[in-house]
Design a protein around this motif. Structure first.
Motif, PDB file in Angstrom:
ATOM      1  N   PRO A  50       0.828  -1.205   0.000  1.00 23.08           N
ATOM      2  CA  PRO A  50       0.000   0.000   0.000  1.00 23.08           C
ATOM      3  C   PRO A  50       0.863   1.256   0.000  1.00 23.08           C
ATOM      4  O   PRO A  50       2.074   1.206   0.268  1.00 23.08           O
ATOM      5  CB  PRO A  50      -0.798  -0.123   1.304  1.00 23.08           C
ATOM      6  N   ALA A  51       0.242   2.369  -0.306  1.00 27.42           N
ATOM      7  CA  ALA A  51       0.957   3.640  -0.279  1.00 27.42           C
ATOM      8  C   ALA A  51       1.486   3.910   1.127  1.00 27.42           C
ATOM      9  O   ALA A  51       0.800   3.619   2.117  1.00 27.42           O
ATOM     10  CB  ALA A  51       0.033   4.774  -0.728  1.00 27.42           C
ATOM     11  N   ARG A 185     -23.510  -3.920  -5.773  1.00 27.57           N
ATOM     12  CA  ARG A 185     -22.499  -3.007  -6.304  1.00 27.57           C
ATOM     13  C   ARG A 185     -22.859  -1.551  -6.108  1.00 27.57           C
ATOM     14  O   ARG A 185     -22.008  -0.676  -6.197  1.00 27.57           O
ATOM     15  CB  ARG A 185     -22.277  -3.297  -7.789  1.00 27.57           C
ATOM     16  N   GLN A 186     -24.151  -1.264  -5.826  1.00 27.40           N
ATOM     17  CA  GLN A 186     -24.569   0.125  -5.674  1.00 27.40           C
ATOM     18  C   GLN A 186     -24.162   0.709  -4.324  1.00 27.40           C
ATOM     19  O   GLN A 186     -24.239   1.924  -4.119  1.00 27.40           O
ATOM     20  CB  GLN A 186     -26.095   0.238  -5.844  1.00 27.40           C
ATOM     21  N   LEU A 187     -23.722  -0.141  -3.388  1.00 24.73           N
ATOM     22  CA  LEU A 187     -23.333   0.337  -2.077  1.00 24.73           C
ATOM     23  C   LEU A 187     -21.975   1.026  -2.157  1.00 24.73           C
ATOM     24  O   LEU A 187     -21.011   0.465  -2.678  1.00 24.73           O
ATOM     25  CB  LEU A 187     -23.273  -0.817  -1.079  1.00 24.73           C
ATOM     26  N   ALA A 188     -21.893   2.237  -1.640  1.00 24.23           N
ATOM     27  CA  ALA A 188     -20.654   3.018  -1.716  1.00 24.23           C
ATOM     28  C   ALA A 188     -19.592   2.462  -0.778  1.00 24.23           C
ATOM     29  O   ALA A 188     -19.900   1.854   0.246  1.00 24.23           O
ATOM     30  CB  ALA A 188     -20.944   4.480  -1.362  1.00 24.23           C
ATOM     31  N   ARG A 189     -18.333   2.673  -1.134  1.00 23.59           N
ATOM     32  CA  ARG A 189     -17.182   2.289  -0.305  1.00 23.59           C
ATOM     33  C   ARG A 189     -17.323   0.850   0.198  1.00 23.59           C
ATOM     34  O   ARG A 189     -17.201   0.562   1.385  1.00 23.59           O
ATOM     35  CB  ARG A 189     -17.033   3.257   0.887  1.00 23.59           C
ATOM     36  N   THR A 190     -17.582  -0.053  -0.749  1.00 22.61           N
ATOM     37  CA  THR A 190     -17.890  -1.440  -0.406  1.00 22.61           C
ATOM     38  C   THR A 190     -16.991  -2.402  -1.166  1.00 22.61           C
ATOM     39  O   THR A 190     -16.734  -2.212  -2.357  1.00 22.61           O
ATOM     40  CB  THR A 190     -19.366  -1.754  -0.731  1.00 22.61           C
ATOM     41  N   ILE A 191     -16.519  -3.420  -0.482  1.00 24.74           N
ATOM     42  CA  ILE A 191     -15.763  -4.481  -1.135  1.00 24.74           C
ATOM     43  C   ILE A 191     -16.390  -5.830  -0.791  1.00 24.74           C
ATOM     44  O   ILE A 191     -16.978  -6.013   0.274  1.00 24.74           O
ATOM     45  CB  ILE A 191     -14.268  -4.490  -0.725  1.00 24.74           C
ATOM     46  N   PHE A 263      -8.315   1.009  -7.373  1.00 22.79           N
ATOM     47  CA  PHE A 263      -6.962   0.815  -6.845  1.00 22.79           C
ATOM     48  C   PHE A 263      -6.885   1.316  -5.400  1.00 22.79           C
ATOM     49  O   PHE A 263      -6.227   0.697  -4.550  1.00 22.79           O
ATOM     50  CB  PHE A 263      -5.935   1.551  -7.697  1.00 22.79           C
ATOM     51  N   ALA A 264      -7.550   2.433  -5.117  1.00 21.26           N
ATOM     52  CA  ALA A 264      -7.544   2.991  -3.766  1.00 21.26           C
ATOM     53  C   ALA A 264      -8.237   2.041  -2.791  1.00 21.26           C
ATOM     54  O   ALA A 264      -7.781   1.846  -1.661  1.00 21.26           O
ATOM     55  CB  ALA A 264      -8.220   4.364  -3.755  1.00 21.26           C
ATOM     56  N   LEU A 265      -9.345   1.426  -3.224  1.00 20.33           N
ATOM     57  CA  LEU A 265     -10.030   0.460  -2.369  1.00 20.33           C
ATOM     58  C   LEU A 265      -9.168  -0.776  -2.127  1.00 20.33           C
ATOM     59  O   LEU A 265      -9.177  -1.351  -1.038  1.00 20.33           O
ATOM     60  CB  LEU A 265     -11.367   0.055  -2.991  1.00 20.33           C
ATOM     61  N   ALA A 266      -8.414  -1.183  -3.144  1.00 18.28           N
ATOM     62  CA  ALA A 266      -7.529  -2.341  -2.985  1.00 18.28           C
ATOM     63  C   ALA A 266      -6.470  -2.064  -1.922  1.00 18.28           C
ATOM     64  O   ALA A 266      -6.174  -2.922  -1.077  1.00 18.28           O
ATOM     65  CB  ALA A 266      -6.877  -2.685  -4.324  1.00 18.28           C
TER      66      ALA A 266
END
Length: 330
Positions: A50-51, A185-191, A263-266
């Motif tokens: 990660p960053a 998939r419509q849920l925000a900030r979700t993995i 990529f940010a979520l990953a």
């Protein structure tokens, strides 16, 4: 009024619809189209970190659902025909982990029950104070395909409890769904968090990069073109060394996101999920079965009630209805 005949065979034998562990690695090649050049060109794939300085969100919400078959049954139609059915209980819940307070709490949980059958005349099945709402199955209602019909209402219930748990909250959170995202998939900030790897999505050369991951590393993001297309990546959780796929999980997010957001979520998943990894002496599915998820599963299964009592109540209700029908027809 449709008559039901409850199977005497305990549904716990041969009807378990919870997936097995199976952490040895993928045993089946996926037919999905895969674009492995999304984040890194496929010929330059290597483990990623990660960053620097990236921190997990303040709040992590972990969602899971459980399901259980309480009874198998058969209907009796007016034309003399019959349809198979399942009386099933299912529940969904959310655990809210507040990293600032170091606390985890149940943020919401609900139980529903359904009668799954293709019978055109079937109505709700009532067992004492318990009601199994009719869930009409399309097609010919083959008995072997009925358990899969439970997934759609369970997913809808997971979406409902997730939305309720997030009501009034800010945007500094991450929602982790146990299993593929599917139509969430419509849920925000979700993995989506897939702890059991049944299918191989990558060619051997790229799969070798995955199995070379060390704890705290992830693969580059790739795009899958399945029915529920998604950005996906693999990461390795901390745990005892073992087979090549030991501790490997796959995560995914919506394909509707811009690539940079995926990529940010990953990276966010990489600095968040390892802190919840379970240990082998506490959980036979360690480290993939995350600690909050394991606790939530136990709570939800307890909420489903005693399956033996429910099976008995369904049997008695069906026998009572059959007796009343026979009495009226004399």
């Amino acid at each position: 009024m449709t008559r039901y005949f409850i199977d005497a065979w305990d549904p716990a034998y041969g009807s378990n619809i919870e997936p097995d562990g199976g952490f040895a690695g993928p045993s089946e090649q996926s037919t999905a189209q895969v674009d492995a050049d999304v984040e890194v060109p496929s010929d330059a794939w290597q483990p990623l970190l990660p960053a620097p300085g990236l921190r997990p969100p303040r709040v992590i919400l972990l969602v899971d659902g459980v399901r259980r078959i309480d009874a198998g049954l058969w209907t009796e139609e007016e034309d003399g025909g019959s349809y198979p059915g399942l009386a099933a209980s299912y529940a969904a819940g959310v655990v809210r982990c507040d990293l600032d307070r170091g606390a985890a709490e149940l943020a919401g949980a609900r139980v529903q029950r359904g009668l799954f059958t293709a019978s055109p005349s079937a109505t709700d099945a009532v067992a004492g104070s318990i009601r199994y709402a009719i869930q009409r199955v399309t097609g010919n209602g083959e008995q072997s395909k009925l358990p899969a019909a439970i997934q759609a209402p369970l997913t809808a219930l997971e979406v409902d409890v997730s939305t309720e748990a997030r009501a009034g909250a800010g945007d500094d959170d991450l929602l982790v769904v146990d299993g593929p995202l599917r139509n969430r998939r419509q849920l925000a900030r979700t993995i989506g968090y897939i702890k059991t790897q049944h299918r191989q999505y990558l060619p051997p050369r790229l799969a070798a990069v995955v199995t070379s991951l060390k704890p705290g590393q992830r693969s580059p993001v790739f795009l899958t073109g399945t029915t529920w297309g998604a950005y996906s990546w693999y990461l390795r959780l901390p745990g005892r060394p073992g087979a090549p796929w030991a501790g490997i999980v796959r995560a995914e997010c919506s394909a509707d996101l811009p690539p940079a957001a995926a990529f940010a979520l990953a990276d966010l998943a990489l600095v968040t999920l390892p802190r919840f990894a379970s240990t082998a002496y506490k959980d036979p599915r360690a480290p993939q079965n995350l600690i909050p998820i394991a606790g939530l599963e136990r709570r939800l299964r307890a909420m489903l009630g005693d399956s033996r009592l429910l099976h008995r109540a369904l049997t008695q209700s069906a026998a009572r209805a059959a007796y009343e029908t026979a009495t009226r027809n004399r």
